[in-house]
Design a protein around this motif. Structure first.
Motif: not given
Length: 278
Positions: A15-17, A24-29, A96-97
Motif C-alpha cells: 500500500d502506498a501509505a 510504503l506499507h507492506v504486509t507478508c502472510r 519502508v521509507y
C-alpha cells in the motif's frame, strides 16, 4: 493469467501509505511459518548490481501477529528478524521509507512510485522456493486516479497496467521485476515476434513512435546475435526522464533506466515537419 493455491504461496500486500512522507506499507502472510520461529530478511544486494546496499536500513518499523495476537520479534542483525513460534498463519507488517531515486531502490512521492522487490519484499527463510503473490494497492485520493502499473511481473488477476494481484514462481523471480507506478506514457512494439513495451515516467516531449521504431531494430539485432530466440515471453523498458541524470539496471524481462529528457528524440511540430518535407 494463472491462478495459485493460496495456502502454498507467500502473500504480500503493498500500500502506498504516504506520498509526503515517502512511506510504503507492506504486509507478508506466511501460512505455515517455521515451528522454531520464522526468520525473515531483506537482501543486501540487488540482481544486476552486486554491491552491498543494505536495503533493510529503510525499514522504519516491523511487527508481527498471529490470530489477532501480537508476536514477539527479535532483530538478529541489520537485515534479518526472527518471529517467535506461533500456531497458525503469521502476518508481518512493516513500513519502508522510499526516497531513493536510483534504479536500485524504492521511491514514492506525489508524482510516481517505483520499487524493486529487494527494497520491499521480505525473504522468508526456508521458503524461498515457494510461489509468491503480490497485491499492489492504488494510492488513495483523486490525484492518483490516472495512475497505472508497469512491470514485467506476471499478472494474476490484475488488468493490464492495473492494480491488483501479480505472481512470481519463487522469491528470486519476485525480486527481479522492478515496478513503475504513476501516470506514465507507453508504447508497444514487437521484436522477432516478442512483445516489447517502452514506458516513460517524468516530464518529457519524446517521440514515442520514433523511439519504438528505433528500439525494434536494436532489439531484433540483439536477439539475432544471441541465436534468434528471446529468453522471455515479453519485455519492458521502464524509463524515468529527468533534467540531468543517467543510470540503468537490467533484469530478466525488463530494464530500469534513467535518462535526461533532452537525450530523447523530440516530437516535431506539424509546421516544422512540413518545412522538412517541402
Amino acid at each position: 493469467m494463472l491462478s495459485m493455491k493460496k495456502s502454498k504461496s507467500i502473500h504480500y500486500q503493498l500500500d502506498a501509505a504516504s506520498a509526503n512522507a515517502h512511506l510504503l506499507h507492506v504486509t507478508c502472510r506466511i501460512s505455515d511459518p517455521d515451528a522454531a520461529g520464522q526468520v525473515v530478511s531483506l537482501p543486501s544486494w540487488i540482481p544486476g548490481s552486486y554491491l552491498i546496499r543494505e536495503f533493510a536500513r529503510h525499514i522504519v518499523w516491523l511487527k508481527a501477529e498471529c490470530n489477532g495476537q501480537s508476536v514477539a520479534v527479535e532483530k538478529l542483525d541489520k537485515a534479518s528478524w526472527r518471529c517467535a513460534p506461533v500456531n497458525g498463519e503469521l502476518l508481518i507488517s512493516y513500513e519502508v521509507y522510499a526516497f531513493d531515486l536510483s534504479v536500485r531502490g524504492a521511491y514514492f512521492d506525489s508524482q510516481r512510485l517505483f520499487f524493486n522487490g529487494t527494497s520491499v519484499f521480505l525473504q522468508v527463510a526456508g521458503q524461498e522456493a515457494r510461489s509468491c503473490v503480490v497485491d499492489i494497492r492504488p494510492p488513495k485520493g483523486d490525484s492518483y486516479k490516472k495512475w497505472g502499473v508497469a512491470t514485467a511481473l506476471p499478472r494474476l488477476d490484475a488488468p493490464k497496467h492495473g492494480f491488483g494481484s501479480y505472481r512470481a514462481e519463487n522469491y528470486d523471480e519476485l525480486i527481479d521485476h522492478p515496478v513503475e507506478i504513476g501516470d506514465f506514457d507507453h508504447i508497444e512494439f514487437k521484436a522477432n515476434g516478442v512483445p516489447h513495451q517502452l514506458v516513460i515516467a517524468g516530464r518529457h516531449n519524446a517521440d514515442l513512435k520514433r523511439l519504438a521504431k528505433d528500439m525494434k531494430k536494436i532489439c531484433e539485432a540483439q536477439i539475432d546475435f544471441f541465436g534468434g530466440d528471446a529468453p522471455f515471453e515479453s519485455y519492458v523498458f521502464l524509463v524515468l526522464a529527468v533534467g540531468d541524470g543517467y543510470g540503468g539496471l537490467e533484469h530478466r524481462a525488463s530494464t530500469a533506466l534513467i535518462c535526461s529528457r533532452d537525450d530523447l528524440p523530440r516530437k516535431r511540430s506539424e509546421e516544422h515537419t512540413s518545412e522538412l518535407q517541402s
